[in-house]
Design an enzyme around this catalytic site. Structure first.
Site, PDB file in Angstrom:
ATOM      1  N   ASP A 109       0.833  -1.196   0.000  1.00 36.25           N
ATOM      2  CA  ASP A 109       0.000   0.000   0.000  1.00 36.25           C
ATOM      3  C   ASP A 109       0.868   1.247   0.000  1.00 36.25           C
ATOM      4  O   ASP A 109       1.499   1.560   1.011  1.00 36.25           O
ATOM      5  CB  ASP A 109      -0.908  -0.005   1.236  1.00 36.25           C
TER       6      ASP A 109
ATOM      7  N   MET B 286      -2.167   4.632  -3.711  1.00 35.42           N
ATOM      8  CA  MET B 286      -3.127   5.585  -3.151  1.00 35.42           C
ATOM      9  C   MET B 286      -2.425   6.930  -3.081  1.00 35.42           C
ATOM     10  O   MET B 286      -2.092   7.443  -2.004  1.00 35.42           O
ATOM     11  CB  MET B 286      -3.592   5.111  -1.761  1.00 35.42           C
TER      12      MET B 286
ATOM     13  N   ASP C  13     -10.322  -5.383  -1.235  1.00 32.81           N
ATOM     14  CA  ASP C  13      -9.330  -4.904  -0.265  1.00 32.81           C
ATOM     15  C   ASP C  13     -10.024  -4.071   0.815  1.00 32.81           C
ATOM     16  O   ASP C  13     -10.663  -3.067   0.512  1.00 32.81           O
ATOM     17  CB  ASP C  13      -8.310  -4.045  -1.038  1.00 32.81           C
TER      18      ASP C  13
ATOM     19  N   MET D 141     -12.445  -1.426  -3.474  1.00 30.01           N
ATOM     20  CA  MET D 141     -12.146  -1.082  -2.073  1.00 30.01           C
ATOM     21  C   MET D 141     -13.388  -1.318  -1.215  1.00 30.01           C
ATOM     22  O   MET D 141     -14.454  -0.754  -1.481  1.00 30.01           O
ATOM     23  CB  MET D 141     -11.722   0.390  -1.960  1.00 30.01           C
TER      24      MET D 141
HETATM   25  C1  DX5 Z   1      -6.391   0.311   3.048  1.00 31.16           C
HETATM   26  C2  DX5 Z   1      -5.391  -0.539   2.316  1.00 31.16           C
HETATM   27  C3  DX5 Z   1      -5.543  -1.986   2.590  1.00 31.16           C
HETATM   28  C4  DX5 Z   1      -5.345  -2.343   4.040  1.00 31.16           C
HETATM   29  C5  DX5 Z   1      -6.173  -3.540   4.360  1.00 31.16           C
HETATM   30  O1  DX5 Z   1      -6.341   1.602   2.589  1.00 31.16           O
HETATM   31  O2  DX5 Z   1      -5.515  -0.376   0.912  1.00 31.16           O
HETATM   32  O3  DX5 Z   1      -4.727  -2.778   1.760  1.00 31.16           O
HETATM   33  O4  DX5 Z   1      -4.016  -2.602   4.370  1.00 31.16           O
HETATM   34  O5  DX5 Z   1      -6.108  -3.781   5.716  1.00 31.16           O
HETATM   35  P1  DX5 Z   1      -7.249  -4.590   6.483  1.00 31.16           P
HETATM   36  O6  DX5 Z   1      -7.313  -5.951   5.856  1.00 31.16           O
HETATM   37  O7  DX5 Z   1      -6.767  -4.594   7.881  1.00 31.16           O
HETATM   38  O8  DX5 Z   1      -8.539  -3.821   6.270  1.00 31.16           O
HETATM   39 ZN    ZN Z   2      -4.494  -1.906  -0.433  1.00 29.46          ZN
END
Ligand code: DX5
Ligand code: ZN
Length: 222
Positions: free
Chosen positions: A38, A71, A178, A140
């Site tokens: 990420d 992101m 995700d 997402m």
């Molecule tokens: C959130 C990230 C995810 C995050 C997921 O913005 O894109 O990849 O690490 O973490 P969990 O599984 O804990 O929601």
């Molecule tokens: Zn992610």
């Protein structure tokens, strides 16, 4: 029943950053299929993680494919560099770009699997015109920025719509989800056609990574 078609992609956002190499080796040994990285810029999302120098090191250590989730407000600054590093999957947040098609083409030029990530409030229909060009779509299931948030069930409808359209336009399309993924929502996600499950806190907050990874892949384990 073990579902061999489903790939589990641990997000290292929830790993121990002071022992990252050890964590990566352990997560690979647990049977994970993909490493999810990420990249957050403190601008598109209210959090900051890591950039290219760390991604480069991770790619050199990784024995499984690496998936970079951008992101960031300016993903175009990263695409060629990620291509040159041989990154396997890259997703660009749909909300950050004016020229999505052009950026997807850059990834394809480097043989990177090209994906678009969609925030919970972004409709899947916004990417239908370029669906044939994509290798994957990342839905997402939380608002991006942090690990450990609750899964948003509104994504189920989006996955159904995406799957229906992909069946006509791009049957090979991979669908990744995700955010807040766990053993309770994984079976329904898989049943709806998701084939890449990202999970951060669900995996890294427990000691036995292999048990956590398997509990996402196997429909009968709860
Ligand atoms: C959130 C990230 C995810 C995050 C997921 O913005 O894109 O990849 O690490 O973490 P969990 O599984 O804990 O929601
Ligand atoms: Zn992610």
């Amino acid at each position: 029943m073990k579902n061999e078609n489903v790939k589990i992609a641990p997000s290292i956002l929830s790993a121990d950053f002071l022992n990252l190499e050890k964590e990566i080796i352990e997560i690979q040994n647990s049977g994970a299929d993909i490493l999810h990285l990420d990249v957050m810029d403190g601008h598109f999302v209210p959090n900051l993680t890591f950039g290219l120098p760390i991604i480069e090191k991770i790619k050199k250590t990784a024995k499984i494919p690496v998936d970079v989730h951008l992101m960031v407000t300016n993903p175009e600054l990263y695409l060629e560099k990620l291509g040159k590093l041989g990154i396997d999957y890259v997703s660009i947040q749909q909300e950050t770009v004016f020229h999505l098609h052009r950026q997807i083409r850059i990834l394809k030029d480097y043989n990177v699997k090209a994906g678009v990530a969609l925030n919970p409030a972004t409709a899947v229909s916004t990417i239908f015109p370029i669906l044939e060009e994509l290798d994957f779509v990342l839905i997402m299931s939380v608002n991006p920025g942090f690990g450990g948030q609750n899964f948003l069930p509104l994504v189920y409808d989006k996955i159904t719509k995406l799957k229906e359209t992909a069946a006509r336009k791009n049957p090979q399309l991979e669908i990744e989800v995700d955010g807040g993924v766990n053993n309770l929502n994984a079976p329904e996600l898989i049943a709806k056609g998701v084939n890449i499950l990202v999970a951060g806190s669900y995996i890294f907050n427990k000691k036995n990574y292999s048990q956590q990874v398997n509990s996402l892949r196997n429909r009968n384990v709860r």
